[in-house]
Write a protein that holds these residues in place. Structure first.
Motif, mmCIF file in Angstrom:
data_model
loop_
_atom_site.group_PDB
_atom_site.id
_atom_site.type_symbol
_atom_site.label_atom_id
_atom_site.label_comp_id
_atom_site.label_asym_id
_atom_site.label_seq_id
_atom_site.Cartn_x
_atom_site.Cartn_y
_atom_site.Cartn_z
ATOM 1 N N MET A 53 0.847 -1.183 0.000
ATOM 2 C CA MET A 53 0.000 0.000 0.000
ATOM 3 C C MET A 53 0.887 1.240 0.000
ATOM 4 S SD MET A 53 -2.978 1.222 2.603
ATOM 5 C CE MET A 53 -3.764 -0.334 2.326
ATOM 6 N N VAL A 54 0.570 2.177 -0.872
ATOM 7 C CA VAL A 54 1.328 3.420 -0.953
ATOM 8 C C VAL A 54 0.594 4.492 -0.156
ATOM 9 C CG1 VAL A 54 2.220 5.200 -2.495
ATOM 10 C CG2 VAL A 54 2.236 2.809 -3.212
ATOM 11 N N VAL A 55 1.319 5.120 0.760
ATOM 12 C CA VAL A 55 0.756 6.151 1.628
ATOM 13 C C VAL A 55 1.430 7.474 1.306
ATOM 14 C CG1 VAL A 55 0.609 6.926 4.032
ATOM 15 C CG2 VAL A 55 0.223 4.528 3.471
ATOM 16 N N HIS A 56 0.637 8.541 1.233
ATOM 17 C CA HIS A 56 1.224 9.875 1.191
ATOM 18 C C HIS A 56 0.306 10.855 1.910
ATOM 19 C CE1 HIS A 56 -1.288 10.712 -2.459
ATOM 20 N NE2 HIS A 56 -1.155 11.969 -2.105
ATOM 21 N N LEU A 57 0.879 12.007 2.257
ATOM 22 C CA LEU A 57 0.141 13.056 2.944
ATOM 23 C C LEU A 57 0.098 14.289 2.059
ATOM 24 C CD1 LEU A 57 1.827 12.762 6.464
ATOM 25 C CD2 LEU A 57 -0.277 11.669 5.680
ATOM 26 N N LEU A 58 -1.019 14.996 2.111
ATOM 27 C CA LEU A 58 -1.171 16.260 1.415
ATOM 28 C C LEU A 58 -1.541 17.314 2.448
ATOM 29 C CD1 LEU A 58 -1.371 17.932 -1.219
ATOM 30 C CD2 LEU A 58 -3.784 17.269 -1.313
ATOM 31 N N VAL A 59 -0.762 18.399 2.485
ATOM 32 C CA VAL A 59 -1.016 19.485 3.428
ATOM 33 C C VAL A 59 -1.379 20.733 2.629
ATOM 34 C CG1 VAL A 59 -0.061 20.929 5.265
ATOM 35 C CG2 VAL A 59 0.618 18.518 5.086
ATOM 36 N N SER A 60 -2.548 21.278 2.897
ATOM 37 C CA SER A 60 -2.988 22.537 2.291
ATOM 38 C C SER A 60 -2.736 23.653 3.299
ATOM 39 C CB SER A 60 -4.471 22.486 1.941
ATOM 40 O OG SER A 60 -4.946 23.790 1.682
ATOM 41 N N ASN A 79 5.973 35.116 9.051
ATOM 42 C CA ASN A 79 7.421 35.371 9.054
ATOM 43 C C ASN A 79 8.255 34.096 9.176
ATOM 44 O OD1 ASN A 79 6.802 34.823 11.696
ATOM 45 N ND2 ASN A 79 8.043 36.462 12.546
ATOM 46 N N SER A 80 7.613 32.942 9.272
ATOM 47 C CA SER A 80 8.315 31.645 9.339
ATOM 48 C C SER A 80 7.444 30.589 8.662
ATOM 49 C CB SER A 80 8.609 31.263 10.784
ATOM 50 O OG SER A 80 7.415 31.204 11.549
ATOM 51 N N SER A 81 7.089 30.847 7.413
ATOM 52 C CA SER A 81 6.112 30.014 6.718
ATOM 53 C C SER A 81 6.603 28.584 6.500
ATOM 54 C CB SER A 81 5.726 30.653 5.387
ATOM 55 O OG SER A 81 6.857 30.790 4.570
ATOM 56 N N THR A 82 5.652 27.691 6.409
ATOM 57 C CA THR A 82 5.937 26.289 6.121
ATOM 58 C C THR A 82 6.348 26.186 4.650
ATOM 59 O OG1 THR A 82 4.241 25.654 7.730
ATOM 60 C CG2 THR A 82 4.954 23.964 6.144
ATOM 61 N N PRO A 83 7.517 25.595 4.365
ATOM 62 C CA PRO A 83 7.962 25.491 2.966
ATOM 63 C C PRO A 83 7.055 24.563 2.145
ATOM 64 C CG PRO A 83 9.802 25.170 4.481
ATOM 65 C CD PRO A 83 8.552 25.144 5.298
ATOM 66 N N THR A 84 6.710 25.013 0.941
ATOM 67 C CA THR A 84 5.936 24.165 0.037
ATOM 68 C C THR A 84 6.890 23.249 -0.726
ATOM 69 O OG1 THR A 84 6.008 25.828 -1.700
ATOM 70 C CG2 THR A 84 4.098 25.874 -0.237
ATOM 71 N N GLY A 85 6.346 22.154 -1.238
ATOM 72 C CA GLY A 85 7.149 21.221 -2.020
ATOM 73 C C GLY A 85 6.778 19.788 -1.701
ATOM 74 N N VAL A 86 7.590 18.877 -2.224
ATOM 75 C CA VAL A 86 7.395 17.438 -2.000
ATOM 76 C C VAL A 86 8.573 16.944 -1.165
ATOM 77 C CG1 VAL A 86 7.123 15.177 -3.069
ATOM 78 C CG2 VAL A 86 6.174 17.213 -4.190
ATOM 79 N N SER A 115 7.520 7.998 3.511
ATOM 80 C CA SER A 115 6.286 8.359 2.807
ATOM 81 C C SER A 115 6.415 9.787 2.276
ATOM 82 C CB SER A 115 5.083 8.287 3.747
ATOM 83 O OG SER A 115 4.863 6.974 4.177
ATOM 84 N N ARG A 116 5.793 10.049 1.119
ATOM 85 C CA ARG A 116 5.796 11.396 0.540
ATOM 86 C C ARG A 116 4.876 12.306 1.318
ATOM 87 N NH1 ARG A 116 3.814 12.334 -4.901
ATOM 88 N NH2 ARG A 116 2.416 10.636 -4.409
ATOM 89 N N VAL A 117 5.294 13.563 1.439
ATOM 90 C CA VAL A 117 4.484 14.619 2.035
ATOM 91 C C VAL A 117 4.484 15.781 1.040
ATOM 92 C CG1 VAL A 117 4.190 16.208 3.976
ATOM 93 C CG2 VAL A 117 5.119 13.909 4.360
ATOM 94 N N ILE A 118 3.311 16.115 0.528
ATOM 95 C CA ILE A 118 3.168 17.191 -0.441
ATOM 96 C C ILE A 118 2.554 18.391 0.293
ATOM 97 C CG2 ILE A 118 2.103 17.889 -2.621
ATOM 98 C CD1 ILE A 118 1.846 14.753 -3.135
ATOM 99 N N ILE A 119 3.291 19.490 0.295
ATOM 100 C CA ILE A 119 2.812 20.711 0.968
ATOM 101 C C ILE A 119 2.532 21.751 -0.104
ATOM 102 C CG2 ILE A 119 3.338 22.506 2.659
ATOM 103 C CD1 ILE A 119 5.324 20.500 3.951
ATOM 104 N N THR A 120 1.268 22.201 -0.165
ATOM 105 C CA THR A 120 0.861 23.163 -1.195
ATOM 106 C C THR A 120 0.335 24.445 -0.553
ATOM 107 O OG1 THR A 120 -1.440 22.423 -1.310
ATOM 108 C CG2 THR A 120 0.145 21.256 -2.703
#
Length: 118
Positions: free
Chosen positions: A1-8, A34-41, A111-116
């Motif tokens: 099973m492939v697991v990943h997370l997506l953060v909006s 002033n300390s934003s969460t970096p977007t990316g994979v 596991s992949r974590v995608i932050i958008t």
């Protein structure tokens, strides 16, 4: 099973996916302006139960470290549940302890974590 997370970051929601199907979503806190969460994979590089030695510390009851370069970023619990849904962290993704305790065993290392921004 492939697991990943997506953060909006805009919606302040983390969603767990299994085999590309959404399973469950939880509210999160994200980085302050002033300390934003970096977007990316990124990937989950380590997992720690009771980081800092106590479930009541600033990192809450669970830590999942992210491969974001240039800092020590992670998805973790909190001792400040009122912060969930806000832009208040130093770039980490905060969850209610009960939520990260539910998520933690379902997410394998690497596991992949995608932050958008969306």
């Amino acid at each position: 099973m492939v697991v990943h997370l997506l953060v909006s970051l805009r919606k302040k929601i983390l969603t767990l996916y299994k085999n590309n199907l959404p399973v469950k979503s939880w509210p999160v806190a994200v980085g302050a302006p002033n300390s934003s969460t970096p977007t990316g994979v990124y990937r989950i590089k380590n997992k720690i139960i009771n980081p800092g030695g106590s479930p009541y510390g600033i990192l809450g009851s669970r830590w999942m470290g992210l491969t974001i370069p240039g800092g020590n970023y992670g998805i973790h619990g909190t001792n400040n549940p009122a912060s969930i849904g806000l832009e208040v962290s130093k770039g980490c993704i905060r969850m209610h302890n009960k939520d990260i305790e539910e998520l933690f065993p379902q997410v394998p290392l690497w596991s992949r974590v995608i932050i958008t921004k969306d």
